[in-house]
Every structure is written in C-alpha cells, then in structure tokens.
Design a protein around this motif. Structure first.
Motif, short mmCIF file in Angstrom:
data_model
loop_
_atom_site.label_atom_id
_atom_site.label_comp_id
_atom_site.label_asym_id
_atom_site.label_seq_id
_atom_site.Cartn_x
_atom_site.Cartn_y
_atom_site.Cartn_z
N HIS A 1 0.83 -1.20 0.00
CA HIS A 1 0.00 0.00 0.00
C HIS A 1 0.88 1.26 0.00
O HIS A 1 0.66 2.20 -0.76
N VAL B 1 -12.70 2.61 1.99
CA VAL B 1 -12.64 1.89 3.26
C VAL B 1 -11.89 0.57 3.08
O VAL B 1 -12.30 -0.30 2.32
N GLU C 1 -23.49 -5.90 2.07
CA GLU C 1 -24.59 -6.08 3.01
C GLU C 1 -25.92 -6.03 2.28
O GLU C 1 -26.89 -6.66 2.72
N GLY D 1 -7.93 -6.81 3.92
CA GLY D 1 -6.88 -6.62 4.90
C GLY D 1 -7.40 -6.05 6.20
O GLY D 1 -7.25 -6.63 7.27
N MET D 2 -8.06 -4.93 6.09
CA MET D 2 -8.42 -4.18 7.29
C MET D 2 -9.30 -4.96 8.27
O MET D 2 -9.19 -4.79 9.47
N VAL E 1 -7.47 -10.07 -0.64
CA VAL E 1 -7.93 -10.31 0.73
C VAL E 1 -8.53 -9.02 1.29
O VAL E 1 -8.23 -7.93 0.79
N ASN F 1 -5.03 -7.04 -3.32
CA ASN F 1 -4.19 -7.92 -2.51
C ASN F 1 -4.92 -9.20 -2.14
O ASN F 1 -4.55 -9.90 -1.21
N GLU G 1 -27.06 4.66 4.56
CA GLU G 1 -25.63 4.69 4.89
C GLU G 1 -25.02 6.01 4.40
O GLU G 1 -24.31 6.69 5.13
N ASP H 1 -9.39 -4.19 -3.04
CA ASP H 1 -10.18 -5.14 -3.82
C ASP H 1 -11.50 -5.47 -3.14
O ASP H 1 -12.49 -5.76 -3.82
N GLY H 2 -11.54 -5.42 -1.82
CA GLY H 2 -12.84 -5.60 -1.17
C GLY H 2 -13.72 -4.43 -1.52
O GLY H 2 -14.88 -4.58 -1.93
N ASP H 3 -13.16 -3.26 -1.39
CA ASP H 3 -13.91 -2.03 -1.64
C ASP H 3 -14.40 -1.96 -3.09
O ASP H 3 -15.57 -1.70 -3.35
N PRO I 1 -18.08 -8.99 5.90
CA PRO I 1 -17.29 -8.66 7.08
C PRO I 1 -17.38 -7.19 7.48
O PRO I 1 -17.46 -6.31 6.61
N HIS J 1 -17.68 2.64 2.09
CA HIS J 1 -17.11 1.41 1.54
C HIS J 1 -17.68 1.12 0.15
O HIS J 1 -18.88 0.90 0.00
N CYS K 1 -7.57 -0.92 4.41
CA CYS K 1 -6.39 -0.47 5.14
C CYS K 1 -5.97 0.93 4.71
O CYS K 1 -5.37 1.67 5.47
C1 LIG Z 1 -20.67 -0.85 4.56
C2 LIG Z 1 -19.45 -1.42 5.15
N1 LIG Z 1 -19.28 -2.73 5.12
C3 LIG Z 1 -18.18 -3.28 5.63
C4 LIG Z 1 -17.23 -2.51 6.20
C5 LIG Z 1 -16.03 -3.16 6.82
N2 LIG Z 1 -14.84 -3.14 6.00
C6 LIG Z 1 -13.90 -2.24 6.22
S1 LIG Z 1 -12.58 -2.42 5.22
C7 LIG Z 1 -13.28 -3.77 4.47
C8 LIG Z 1 -12.58 -4.56 3.41
C9 LIG Z 1 -11.32 -4.00 3.02
O1 LIG Z 1 -10.72 -4.78 2.05
P1 LIG Z 1 -10.00 -4.12 0.81
O2 LIG Z 1 -10.91 -3.15 0.16
O3 LIG Z 1 -9.52 -5.23 -0.02
O4 LIG Z 1 -8.83 -3.27 1.43
P2 LIG Z 1 -7.49 -3.78 2.15
O5 LIG Z 1 -7.75 -3.61 3.59
O6 LIG Z 1 -7.28 -5.20 1.74
O7 LIG Z 1 -6.45 -2.89 1.62
C10 LIG Z 1 -14.51 -4.03 5.01
C11 LIG Z 1 -15.36 -5.15 4.58
C12 LIG Z 1 -17.45 -1.13 6.23
N3 LIG Z 1 -16.58 -0.29 6.80
N4 LIG Z 1 -18.55 -0.61 5.69
#
Ligand SMILES: Cc1ncc(C[n+]2csc(CCOP(=O)(O)OP(=O)(O)O)c2C)c(N)n1
Ligand SMILES: Cc1ncc(C[n+]2csc(CCOP(=O)(O)OP(=O)(O)O)c2C)c(N)n1
Ligand code: SF4
Ligand code: SF4
Ligand code: SF4
Ligand code: SF4
Ligand code: SF4
Ligand code: SF4
Ligand SMILES: [Mg+2]
Ligand SMILES: [Mg+2]
Lengths: 268, 184, 76, 353, 353, 268, 184, 76
Positions: free
Chosen positions: A35, A61, E57, A137-138, A135, A133, D88, A105-107, E29, A80, A63
C-alpha cells in the motif's frame, strides 16, 4: 535503540526525496505492505505533473482508509465501495480538479463493483487506483472476490473453493469491455523494474484524465504480508508465482498514446 | 472480593494474551470473570489494552473507570493510563521500558524490570508473563500452577513450544515481585 | 558520491530495500526503533551507486538519496 | 392570477430546488416522484447545472456526498425504498458535516408496497440518517406552493447547519396540481466555503471531508457539535402553523397531506359546535414540542391523524407528556383519511367527554 | 465449572445461532463482528449448513430474504454501516412476512465513525426496518451468555411472528470474553412451512413471497396484521429484568452494556445510601412501558444511561409520560460510561432533591 | 364488441395451447410488448423440461414485477436489482429446485449490476432472463444503462449523450469474461425464427442449471413500444435496425454442449 | 362556494385531461383549486380518476370522502364509485357505456350519452369533453369560453389539431346537459 | 385442417400475429373488446397451414391451434 546518523543535506542535491504531495504523517501499514509503495508512486506522479494543488484524493474503506492523511491534497473519505460515486459527484462540480480514488479489492471488487463499472461506462473523467491484494486486509483477512482458488483466508479456512466462494474476479478484464475507459492497466510492484512500470501506468492514467479522455484505472497486484502470513519479501514472491498467473500484467486500454499521436499527426 | 484489572502495552507486547491466560485461570478456579480488549486508534504500533473484572460475586460492570490494579508494560502506557488507578490501588510498571512516572497520589507503584528479566530468560517476548507473574505476587487471585495450566489451554498450537519459557517467565515475575513487595 | 539517508524512526524493517540493493549495501539494524522495528541502515556509504533500487522498493518512503552539488557546465 | 401557474407538486419541488440555487442533481427514478428527475434533466442544463442519473440510490446519495463536499448546492429525490437505500450515505453526510437536500415522496410500504400516498417513513425521516447519532432536519410541506418554497429554502438551512435537510411529502402532494407562485431562479452562492474541497488549494490549508474519527473523544465532540446545531435549529428553524379555534376542546395534530384534510375537518367540526385547533408541525425535526404541550394543557383531548401505523403520534405523545389523552386516527398502505372520517371522529370524541 | 467455556460475545452469538437451528448464514465482514462470519465459515459446513460471503450487506440481506422464503432458519450479522445498507431488504422481509435473524454489533458513528462501542443505532434498530410501517423485534442481551441464549431463541420468535428479529449489542459485548454455558446444537425444524416456497409444489397450492400490494386495502390489511403481531409480541415476548432496591428513590433505566455498568453503580449507590432500582429492557421493541411507568410512579426521579445522544431516553419518556422527571447520562462516539460516572450522577441526583 | 366464435376443441389435438406453467391471469403489459412473449417462451421451456413443480420464479422490479402472477410456480418478488441475491439465498437452501430470475435492464444493468456479476462469479446455479428494452419501462421511460446513444427518453430529452449519460452497457460482454458462467447468449424476438432461437437458448440455460453447470443467462433484446413511441411492429424493426448493432446476437458461452459431449465421449 | 368533484373512467377515456382543463379554467377565473390523480391498481385498462376541489375560499382538504359531484365515464366507474356521491350531490353518468345504476339514495343521477354524442361529432375520444361540457351545465363554476381558453393552454402541442373537435364536444355536452337538467 | 382460436378478450390488438402470418390469414377486428382493444380475428380457417407463426409472435398467449385427431399408425 538504533542510532540515527545526522547528515547535513543543505548543500546537496537530492537524487531522491519525499514527494511534495506527501505529508509527514507516518503510514499505518504493516511492514512491507505495498500500500505504502503504491501511495509513493501516486505522490511522485502528482509531483511530476505539478497538480498537487488541484488534486482531490478519495480515500475508500480498507487499510488505505487513512489515505487522506498521507496525500497532501484536498481529500474526501468515501463509504465502503462508493468512492467512484463520490468522485463522480466531485468531478461533475469541479471538472478542472484532478480526482482520484484509491480503493482496495474488497472495496472496489466486492461491495463497490457496480459503482466502478458504471463510472467507467459513463466515461467519468477521473482515475482509480485499484489495490488488489486478494484479501480484506483491514477487517482481518477474509476472502475477497479476488482471492485465489485454494487460498486460505479467515473465512475460507479450507481454502477458497468454487462451490463455496466462487471464482476470482478479474476486474480489468471486465472493464476492458467498456468503451468509456481511456486507460486501463494491471501492474505490480515486485521489483524495481515492475515498480517503474507501475509508475508509468499511473502517470498515464492521470494524463488520460488531464487530457479529458475519460475513465482511467490502474490495478496494482499487491501484497498483504500480514494476512497472507508471509514475510514482505516472500509476499512479493507469492505475487509473482501465484497472483500473476490469475492476474496477468497488461496494458488493456491506452487512449493516451492514441490521443498524443492524433495530436502529433493533426498538428495544432 | 472484586478485582478490577487494566493491562496495557504496545501492540506486540502481549497484554491481551496475558489477560486471556489470567481469565482462563480465574474461570477454572470457579470465580466470575470478564475480559475485554480495547484497541487504541492507531492501527499499528498503538497501545493495546484489556480490562478485566475478577470477583467471587456478580461481575456487573465489565467496565471500570478506576481499576484497582493497572499493569503498564511500556512508557507510553504509563503516561496514558497510570492516572486511571483507583485510590489505594496498585500500578505495576515494567520499569525496563518506563522510567518516568507521572505524579499520582494514593497509588502504590510497583516497578518490575519485566523486559530485562525476560531477556535474561532468553526471550524478550515473555515480558507479559513476567508481568503476570508479578501480578499474582501482588494479587494472589490465582496460583502460579493455575496460571500454568491456563497457559496450556490458551496458547495457540503453533506457540506451544514457548510454553516452558512462558512458565519460567511467570515464575521469575512472581519471584521478582514478591521481592518488590517486600521492598515497598 | 551519493548519500543514502534512512529515516530510522519511520522505517518498519521490512527488509525490501536490503533485498533489492544490488550492492548489498544495506542491512537491518540489531536495535529496535521506537515503534518496535529493526530499521534498515547503510553498511557503508562508499559502495552506494545511487541507483535508487532501495528507494523504489521502500513502502514507507523512508529513504532519501543526495549527492554533492556539482558545478554545472554554463552552456547547459 | 397570472403570477400563479398550475404545477404538480413534483415539478414545483424541482423548480424550488433550482430557485434555491441547486445546480446539481443526482437521482434514480422511482414512482411517484419521476417528474422531478425528468424536470431536472430538462431544466438544469439550461442554468448551467448538471443532471446525472445514477445507477442506483446508493450511488446517487454518494454522488450527492461528493458534490456536497465541494460546497455546491446539490439534491436528490426519491421515494420510500430508495430512501432506505440512502441511509448509509446519509449517515456519512451527517458525519462529514456537509449540506444537501433530499426529498422523499413517501409511498405505501413496507417492501415494494404500492405507489399510493403514505406517511409511513416518518421515523425513517426524523430518526434516520442511518446508523449513528446523526439525523436529518425534516420539513413537511402541505401544498404545492409549500413544496416549492420549502425546497428552495432547504438549501440555506442545510448550509446553516452543515447537515442534510429532508423534504417529506407523499404521493398525493407529489402528483397534485395546484396554483403555485414561482420564486425566481436564484444564483447559488460561491463554492469556496472554508471547509469545502476543490478548486485551487495552494493558497489555503488543504481540506478534508471525513467521518472517520478513530479517537473516541474526537468522535464524541463531533456528535456533541452536531447536537448543538440541532438545538440551535430547534430555536431558529422550528416551524409550525395553527388553524381553528382559540379555545379548543380538541387539539388536532397532523402534518403534510393529513393537515390539509384536518383543516377542512376542523372547520366542519367547528360549524358543528365542536371547537378544535389544528397544530401542524412543518418542521418534524426539530419538533414543535412546546407549542404542542401548551395547547395540550388547554385542550381536553388531542387527536393525531396520520397515514401510518402510529409513528408521528409518538412524537406528539412525547411532547404532550400526559397533559391530555391522545387518540390516533390513521390509515395506511396507500389509503387516505378523508375530512369526513376526521370530522366524524371529532364529533365522537366530543360526545364521549 | 467445566460446563462453562470462555467465549467472546461474537463467538457465543455465532454458536447461539447454530444452537437455535440456523443453518444458513449470509454476511459481509465488518468490525467489530468479524469473528461471527469467521466462526460460521468454520462451523456451519460441519453441521451441513451453508456459509456464504456476500458481495455486500445489500446482497447479504437479500440472500437472507431468499433463504428465509424457503422456511429455512437464516441469519446475517453486521455492524452499524452495514445495517444501514440492509434497510431496504429488511423492509421487504417485513412486508413479505418471512422470519430471519439479524445481529447488529453497534460501533461509533455516524458515517464511518470508529469501531468503539456504541448504542447509537437504537432508533435504526427499534424504528427501522427501513421505509414503511414494519419494524424489527429487537432484543438486547447484556452478557456473553445472553448473546448466546437470545440469538438461539431469536429464531423461534422470528418464526412465531414471521418477522425479522434483531439482536442488538455493541463492540464491547461483541469482543468481551466471559464464561458461557453453551446450548446443544438444535436441529432446525422442517422447511415446509405452509407459506414457504421450494421443494415439490405439485401437491399444494403454489406459494408466493411478496410485499407488493397494489390494492391499498390489501396493503392496509397487511399492515394491520403485522401490527397485531407486534401487539401480541408485546404480550407474549416482552422481556426485561430488574435489579436493586424495592423502594427506590431513583429509577435507573439502561439496556445492554450500560445496564451492566448500572448494576455496579446501583450497588454502590445503595451502599452509599441512595436507593435505586435498575430496570433493564431486554426487548427494546416491544418495549416494557408498563413496568417502567409503574416504577416511575414510585420513584422520585429517573436516570437513563445510554451510549447515544438521547435516543433510548425517548422511549423511556414515552413510557414515563411525565410521572417523574427523567434525566440522561450519556457518552457517545465509542466512549463508555463507567460505574464511577453513574454512581456519581446518582449521588448528585439524590443530593439535588 | 368483437364476436368470439365458440369452437369445441374437446376432440381435437392441440398444435399449440397455453403452457401449463402459465396461469390464466391476463398479463398487464402494453400491446405488443415483448415481455409477454418472453414469458411465454420461459413457460414453454418449463413445460418441455417438466419442471413446473420444482421451479421457483424470482420476479424483479420493472414492468415484469407481476411475473409471479403469470408463472404457475412458486415465486418470490425481489427488491429492485436484487433478484440474483434472492435467487442465491433460495438456491443455497434448495439446490434441487430450479430457480430463475426475470429482470429488466434497469433492474439488472443499473441498480443490480453487482448482484448479477457476483452471482455469475460465484457460479451460482440458477438462470437469469434478462429483458433489455433500453429503457426503464415501468417508471415512465427514463434512460437505462442500455439506452442507445442518441436515444430520447424522459430523462434524456435531447437524446443520450456520452457526456451526460455515458455509453450503453453491454452486460453479456462483461459476463462473458467470467468463468462461473455456464450458458450465456443474447437473443431477440423480432421474427418467428428469432423467437425459436431465443427459446432454444432459454432451454439451454435451464438445462445448464439442471445439469448443475453454474450460472446461466439469456439476454433478450426487447421492445418497449410505449416509451419508444412506436407501434409494436415498428418497435421490432427498431430492434433489428438500431438495437442489434449495439447488442449483437450471439451465444457467448455454452458449456451445456461441452458437458454433453464430455458425457458422450467419456461414456457413463 | 365549495365544489368537490370526482371524475373517473377507463385509462384511455381522458378523465385526467378533462380534470386538468377544468383546473386551468378555474385558476384563470381566480378561484382556488386543487387536482390530483388516482391510479387504480391495474397498470393497464384499470380505472383512472381524479379529484378536484373548487372554491372561492380555502381549499383545505384536496381529498374528499363524499364529493358533491361525480362524473362517471363508463360502467365500471359507475359500479365502483357512484356510492361516493355526497348526500344531495350529483352523479353525472356517461349513459352510452353505463346502463345499470347501483341503488343510491339522495343522489341526483344525470345521464348523458357522452360516447354517442362524441361519435356523432366524429371522434369517440372527445367523450371526456362532452361530459365536461355537461358538467358546467350542471355546475356553472366556469363558462364554456373559459374552458375553451383553458383547453388551448393545456392541450399538448401534438394534439392541438383536436382543439376544435374538443370545443364542439364541450358545446354539445353543455347543450345536452341543459336539456337533461330541464328534464329532471 | 388446423383451427386457430384467438382469445378475443385477452388479445390486445398489437397486430404482430397479423403481420407475421405468411398466409395473410389474420386481421384486426373493427370492434373493441372489453379492455378497449381491437382484437385479432381469423379471416378464414381454411387458409391456415398451422405453421404457428402467429402463435410464435403473440406476446399475450391468446392464440391456440388445434387439429382434428388423426388415427395413429399402430406400429409407431
Ligand atoms: C458498509 C461497510 N461494510 C463493511 C465494512 C467493513 N470493512 C472495512 S474495510 C473492508 C474490506 C477492506 O478490504 P479491501 O478493500 O480489499 O482493502 P485492504 O484492507 O485489503 O487494503 C470491510 C469489509 C465497512 N466499513 N462498511
Ligand atoms: C430501490 C428502488 N428504486 C427504484 C424503484 C423504481 N423502479 C421501479 S421499476 C424501475 C425500472 C424498471 O426498468 P427495467 O428494469 O428496465 O424494467 P422494464 O420496466 O423496462 O421492463 C425503477 C427504477 C424501485 N421500485 N425501487
Ligand atoms: S493488513 Fe495487509 S493490506 Fe492491511 S496494512 Fe497490513 S499488510 Fe497491508
Ligand atoms: S541507491 Fe542503490 S546502491 Fe545505493 S543503497 Fe540504494 S539500492 Fe543500494
Ligand atoms: S524498505 Fe523502507 S521500510 Fe523497509 S526496511 Fe528498507 S527503509 Fe525500512
Ligand atoms: S411500458 Fe414498455 S416495457 Fe412496460 S409493459 Fe409497456 S411496452 Fe412493455
Ligand atoms: S398458423 Fe400460420 S397460417 Fe395459420 S393463422 Fe397462424 S400464422 Fe397464419
Ligand atoms: S399477436 Fe396476440 S395480442 Fe397481438 S393481435 Fe395477435 S392475438 Fe392479439
Ligand atoms: Mg484487499
Ligand atoms: Mg427496461
């Protein structure tokens, strides 16, 4: 405690120093997490293009949620997955500002997939930095849409299977089908050469925006040493060996060069 | 009996684990207990702490504004948290890392050179056990045997090889603290 | 001669600079910094070629490289 | 009467936005408010503004958040299910302290429900800027004219409190046509609010729009600051109207379309010898608790009329605090109360005592 | 003590779900409840169930809706921002009258906020199944044991009323470790509810799960039917507990983690000569208004303690209806009240009168 | 009033009669709207595969919201865009039921894009009928993501432009990049031949599901005579001339045949 | 003066348009007015209706449970809505399409063969104007000239060519109704 | 001889069957049905080949086609 040698650099020329577009705030990432590396490249490009004071960073949202603390630019923190929508809102009011989102990648690939695809389809003129990544992470290492088959995460304790978790999602391959995309590339940062390549792509993505060509995105295949359970260097090796076969490096779309050529040919 | 314990250190120092070991030992002993972790704002390198209530009665509030005992494992924890200690309470400080004490009144400060002792035992990482050993020297809510058994139950499989070291840490802490107690 | 300066307090001791220095000119310190990491240090400034490989791989922007100011040819 | 034009509530709302300086609209179609985005798509480009159809209400409210971060006057409009999806985003907007305007033309629910009129999003509007302690300031017009005027005014209020303002109406008010006197299309104020992002940041400290406060004390300070603004709004931007007898036997409380119905009912009841006073909250949050409590002290009974299962009545009961008995007359699911229903109820209540 | 195991609130909740017959989990998560999906991903396959990580969600709650339509026991868990995103889906679930269980481990807000403990989703939980007149039935455990037991029981309640049940807790309860006696893993009841879809429909009328009622009278009937169920729940599934003196000077009202704090404070105040009684609502909707009103009649004053800016206190005021003055002690944004804070406040209140 | 000739069909064999999987409820669609046509094809396929009593229809939000009234099967009505999530929930509990969603382009390509892409990526074993009529029909003819460039709608009064509305979104082209897809085709219903083709694809999509091969989707390029302002027949012509160049007909993925062949080759 | 009007017909019959024309005329005349549409559950082929209040005072409720006048343009509307009519009110019925009247008391039923008259004028589609003309015969809230001017303002551009036909419809309705009124 | 039956009440008069009948065998009625549409009717059953083009194109499932039952060869 480690000793820190004091060197007076007043009369010296910098071969490299911290980019202007970077604050002094120490980054909160784990040791060896790419990062930070990606951040630095973005900041360097902002410096080189001399756009710091008209750039707006949209932190997402993950790490990298604190990105607004690291880039010395205006910034907004988006919900997010919604950074591309937020960027759209900003850019539609302030077309002269340079807007980029920085998303994991989650975001981007999980909760925010619709937003990024639609921003691309609308040819929104901003830039997305997409850190893959594999996964979450956060939130402590859960499966992401980009998690590799067989990869163990905290929510795929037996490794990701197609049955329970589906296939890894290749975002660039999806976006490559969309005509609103002006620049699209997948890069990684596993060696100095790769890093330089990645930076070139980031720069081109910003140039696409500056030239008003539409949507640009650079995917950076990244590491999460912490949740991969690997040392930083091992993590880079893991990228090369395991991630790149699933996420091959490629410049998918590059309208910047075409535009430049067009300009070159057409004069004016 | 109602003991309210607060334990703080830097991320890697193992305050949470020490708390969980103690919680397990207390449960086995048949007392009531609650434990909860408190993460500081800083994601990495911030302080981590946990709060426990140990009682032969009703736990009630797991939260305590003025814990009867605080265990502070480094300088920053001391700066941030020593003030919490209840009047008449005890602050058990890792004197290897914390040298300056903010002024507090009606608090008994017990200094243990936890990190030095741990290094002496061969691994800095067992500082948390040294401090925990010292703690039961001060507050004998459980015995060292009970802690040792709890350690065995709590320690994750992959850290099982450190069991011995950790027990020696507890032992060293307990001894040191009994001395310290005598001193005060 | 390039001078490599590593911010020992910012450094997280990830070792990437160490691994990628072609001159094997860097190493991790034996001493912890405030944040609890073993930061990278320069073995000897003399060997450094100023190639910036270390800089390129550092995730925490801890490395800066300087060189003495040289006289610039007037014609340039 | 030439200064009046016939307009639907939807159109008057849209034109009210433009009059109030709104130049940016992000939305997603949903009945019964589709005429608003249609109107905006035609009219905003004419005044140099931007109409953008979002891919969803989730995206729309986040586009609003982005645009609002720049200090622009921006709005979105929707109806019940769409407003649920914005929760949200609204919470982020409150937490980041940026102003915007959201219109909810409520329809029958829950779920997909139907497109009839309803007031069953009362709690969603007054309690809900999603999770956390933030709320929307909520204004409930009761005519086409008021839809126009309050939408225009909403931007000012939103900026005053750096908080979203919600305009709450229903499917009838949205689609009703009435004469309306239009306000001139105001120029929006300049973008460069001291807190806003965008433009040239070289001559000022960089701005950050954010709702993340890892430090609990900072977060608490934000919440108390926001609460202080709500308290100020309760002093400076509290609105209600009254109608009917000055020495009422029965206090009638209703908002929006129901207040219209009650006006006629109150007239008829008075004609029939039952003295009534209608108190109509225009601001639903802040809520006019004090005048309500005062009238409740005077009256023998109170009647609350709403198009929901007993939501609004709770705020009335909170204000009345037992000073007089409070009864509820309600319909739901797209059904309406009629003046006849209310008049009959008033006669019945008068007869009982 | 061997029947007790040490468990975090999150794990106890997850295991409670399995004990209650939950075999399907869809979630996304979010801190501070990540240990629930992790636990489910490990344990559900073992009992022949399905753990599926949704893409958001929004998707999660709609997967829950689908699974619930089949008559299965299904749950999702999240924390504040995620619960905001579930509002539309929850409204559909209420409207379509299918049962499910939703857990909200509340964190600091609004917006992204922080991951500290909070109770600031009180309204979102008790008022909000999104738009329309539906609500969730809400239960607020206050210990790891109760998280386990109430989660298990929630499925039965949800099925009884064909309505979502929400378990409301916070970041401390979620992460706290306490001894917990686990219930055995119950077998879920058969899927073939008379209203459920799926299986072989040849021998029965086809079933339709739906919340669209274009006919306003039908929609109103649905709303009144749902309301009747809530009324029944207020008789049959209302829960609260009491603690402290029987002839209190001060009535203390708190739920969840705050009630734990208040127990200790009430003890200390009593020791200090101030007689207090704690009333702790366990069901937040239905709300224990009657016992509260009775104690309010007896006590001189009431103190409400909450981790929000004055949400829960409104329900208390609604119940108390002016019978005694109601004061509020609150922290927010991730901060907590301590027994010391509450005790001090109780002494102050006693001294004032 | 028109006269209705009564013909006694008791002793006759039906060359064609209403499918069993269809109720008697008259459909609410406008005259000539191809929604009804698509419904009929689905019902015919359900009949042919003899799966009526184990089929579950997921109606979405759009003009086809009442689909649950027309198909004589179990049914659920899903929130706007979320039908694939609802289908996932159902199918994960009831893997032996045959589950299909029926979604418009607003529903699937606008608000519901993430859900359908993720369902595909997870290789969810259900079938999606995707009716693309380039407009939001039910809400009075607004622009959809699939609206053609230049097309006038109630929210693109000057016609869709890239600047204000972005590019049309080609969903099949996106889904074709995803390995979880077992059957994917774009069809239309502008002539009897095309209708038969479309039906074949629908059947194959259901077969993919029955064989457990994963996600299947058939896009049907459809008409909305009402909001296009065209007569039913003109609307079909409009599809041929204007829509098909943007949305070319194609079988993108067909693992059914591969599976069949595999079976044929492998024996057993 | 307070007139509460309810007008209903099948989708294509133009009840909404007739209502809007009347609304416009009333506005021009300087009276107060409100109009709102009510869509029946059936998306296509259901009844469409609108409700108006016309008054020289305060409109107050735009909703009326017992309108003083109802205009019912087909058989289904009559069946569904005639009961709404206020005691002492008027039900104006399109007798071309509605033949059976449910029993109502204290309501004056005025039957006009609207569709037949419209067909006589050359276009069935002008039935709504015939009924509207008849209405102002019964309730002279505005004049036919005022309605004609309103028509011009309200009619969408692409239907402007029907202006004449529509005015003739109004005229025919007005005449018929004056007869009908005389008859009663 | 195939017999085409059109449900005149369900028919919405869209005309697609009319347009696609290769035998030009269908037309729209001059009379409205209850729902207000001019439904399709069969000009003459004789011309019909039973090709089902009309059925294929009908969006409202209003058309059914029948034929007289023929004796089926026993060997089949
Ligand atoms: C609406 C909502 N859902 C879930 C979360 C919790 N959340 C925070 S970071 C995250 C995933 C982060 O993964 P990524 O985007 O891959 O970033 P990384 O931490 O891997 O860099 C989640 C699910 C949140 N903050 N808001
Ligand atoms: C959350 C939500 N947003 C918006 C709507 C309103 N809405 C109903 S149908 C529809 C679009 C329908 O378009 P499409 O899916 O293309 O179906 P069509 O009517 O064209 O067949 C919209 C936006 C809704 N019901 N719910
Ligand atoms: S958890 Fe992973 S992605 Fe996050 S900072 Fe640590 S290494 Fe980087
Ligand atoms: S500049 Fe090159 S040679 Fe010098 S330390 Fe860095 S990597 Fe090594
Ligand atoms: S790469 Fe940077 S952070 Fe890592 S060890 Fe070297 S200087 Fe330290
Ligand atoms: S509006 Fe369009 S899509 Fe909807 S039924 Fe009518 S023609 Fe079909
Ligand atoms: S079956 Fe063929 S020939 Fe007969 S009416 Fe239909 S289209 Fe015409
Ligand atoms: S295709 Fe069907 S609906 Fe259309 S006219 Fe022919 S029979 Fe009627
Ligand atoms: Mg990630
Ligand atoms: Mg469509």
């Amino acid at each position: 405690m480690s000793k820190s040698t004091h060197i007076d650099t007043d009369n010296m020329e910098a071969i490299y120093h911290k980019p202007e577009a970077f604050t002094e705030t120490p980054m909160r990432y784990c040791p060896g997490c790419t990062h930070g590396l990606a951040h630095r490249l973005v900041a360097e490009v902002i410096d080189e293009l001399d756009i710091q004071h008209r750039t707006i960073c949209i932190a997402s949202v993950g790490c990298s949620v604190y990105a607004y603390e690291y880039f010395a630019t205006d910034a907004t923190q988006a919900a997010h997955g919604r950074a591309p929508a937020v960027a759209t809102g900003i850019k539609r009011v302030r077309p002269d500002n340079i807007v980029f989102t920085y998303q994991g990648d989650g975001d981007l690939a999980a909760i925010g997939l619709a937003e990024v695809v639609h921003a691309a389809a609308r040819a929104e003129n901003f830039t997305v930095l997409f850190l893959n990544n594999a996964v979450f992470g956060m939130t402590q290492g859960q499966m992401a849409p980009t998690t590799l088959l067989g990869q163990k995460t905290t929510t795929t304790p037996q490794g990701r299977s197609i049955e329970r978790g589906g296939y890894p999602l290749n975002v660039c391959e999806i976006l490559a089908t969309i005509p609103g995309v002006a620049y699209l590339a997948r890069e990684t940062m596993t060696s100095p050469k790769r890093v330089m390549h990645a930076k070139r792509s980031i720069r081109r993505a910003f140039e696409a925006q500056i030239q008003g060509l539409g949507f640009s995105l650079v995917e950076l295949v990244s590491s999460c040493p912490t949740w991969w359970g690997l040392k930083p260097l091992e993590a880079l090796k893991h990228i090369e060996e395991k991630m790149l076969p699933q996420y091959p490096l490629k410049v998918f779309v590059d309208k910047v060069s075409q535009a430049s050529e067009a300009v070159a040919e057409g004069g004016d | 009996m109602r003991e309210e314990l607060f334990m703080a250190g830097t991320g890697g120092q193992g305050a949470l684990l020490a708390g969980q070991v103690l919680t397990q030992a207390v449960l086995e002993k048949g007392l009531n207990v609650s434990w909860y972790p408190i993460y500081s704002p800083e994601v990495r390198g911030g302080t981590t702490s946990c709060a426990m209530v140990i009682t032969d009665g009703h736990v009630g509030s797991p939260i305590s504004g003025r814990p009867t005992t605080v265990i502070l494992m480094d300088a920053r924890s001391v700066q941030q948290h020593i003030e919490r200690t209840a009047a008449g309470g005890v602050a058990l400080v890792n004197a290897s890392l914390a040298h300056e004490m903010p002024p507090v009144s009606d608090v008994r400060i017990v200094e243990v050179t936890g990190t030095d002792i741990a290094i002496g035992l061969g691994n800095e990482r067992t500082t948390n056990m040294v401090m925990l050993g010292a703690y039961i020297g001060l507050r004998p809510v459980v015995t060292i045997e009970e802690l040792a058994r709890a350690l065995e139950a709590v320690l994750p499989e992959r850290h099982r090889r450190f069991l011995d070291l950790n027990i020696r840490g507890l032992q060293a802490g307990l001894e040191t603290c009994q001395e310290a107690t005598d001193d005060t | 001669m390039p001078i490599v300066i590593i911010d020992a307090e910012k450094c997280k001791g990830c070792g990437l600079c160490v691994a990628f220095c072609p001159k094997d000119n860097l190493e991790l310190s034996k001493d912890l910094n405030e944040a609890g990491h073993y930061p990278a240090t320069v073995k000897s400034q003399e060997n450094c070629t100023g190639c910036k490989m270390c800089v390129l791989m550092c995730p925490d922007v801890c490395i800066e490289i300087y060189k003495e100011v040289e006289e610039v040819a007037a014609s340039e | 009467m030439s200064e009046y034009v016939l307009m639907s509530g939807n159109e008057a709302t849209a034109e009210g936005g433009i009059a109030g300086g709104c130049r940016y609209f992000f939305g997603y179609p949903i009945t019964p408010q589709n005429k608003i985005p249609e109107y905006m798509s035609r009219n905003l480009p004419e005044v140099g503004g931007v109409y953008l159809q979002a891919e969803s209400e989730v995206a729309a409210i986040n586009m609003v958040y982005g645009a609002a971060s720049t200090g622009a006057r921006v709005m979105t409009t929707s109806s019940s299910p769409g407003i649920s999806l914005m929760q949200e985003g609204l919470s982020y907007i409150v937490g980041a302290e940026v102003p915007c305007v959201v219109v909810n033309m409520v329809r029958g629910g829950p779920g997909l429900g139907n497109i009839g009129p309803a007031q069953s999003d009362y709690w969603l509007a007054t309690r809900g800027a999603g999770h956390g302690d933030g709320r929307c300031l909520v204004y409930a017009p009761y005519s086409v004219q008021e839809l126009h005027d309050w939408t225009a005014r909403a931007f000012e209020i939103a900026e005053r409190y750096r908080n979203p303002v919600m305009i709450l109406a229903d499917a009838i008010l949205a689609q009703m046509i009435e004469p309306c006197k239009l306000q001139p299309r105001g120029q929006p104020p300049p973008l460069d609010k001291p807190w806003a992002i965008g433009g040239d940041s070289s001559e000022r400290p960089r701005n950050i729009i954010n709702s993340l406060y890892v430090n609990h004390d900072e977060e608490e300070a934000v919440n108390r600051r926001i609460q202080a603004r709500y308290d100020q709004a309760a002093r400076d931007d509290l609105y209600y109207s009254e109608y009917g007898d000055e020495d009422p036997e029965i206090l009638v409380v209703a908002y929006g379309i129901c207040a219209r119905v009650c006006e006629t009912a109150v007239e008829r009841a008075s004609e029939g010898g039952v003295k009534c006073r209608l108190l109509r909250p225009i601001s639903l949050f802040p809520f006019p608790s004090e005048p309500l409590a005062q009238w409740a002290q005077l009256a023998h009974k109170a009647l609350v009329v709403e198009l929901s299962m007993g939501q609004f009545v709770e705020d009335v009961r909170l204000a009345v605090e037992g000073r007089c008995p409070v009864e509820l007359l309600n319909r739901t699911g797209g059904n309406v109360v009629t003046p006849e229903d209310v008049t009959q109820k008033l006669f019945d209540m008068a007869a009982e005592s």
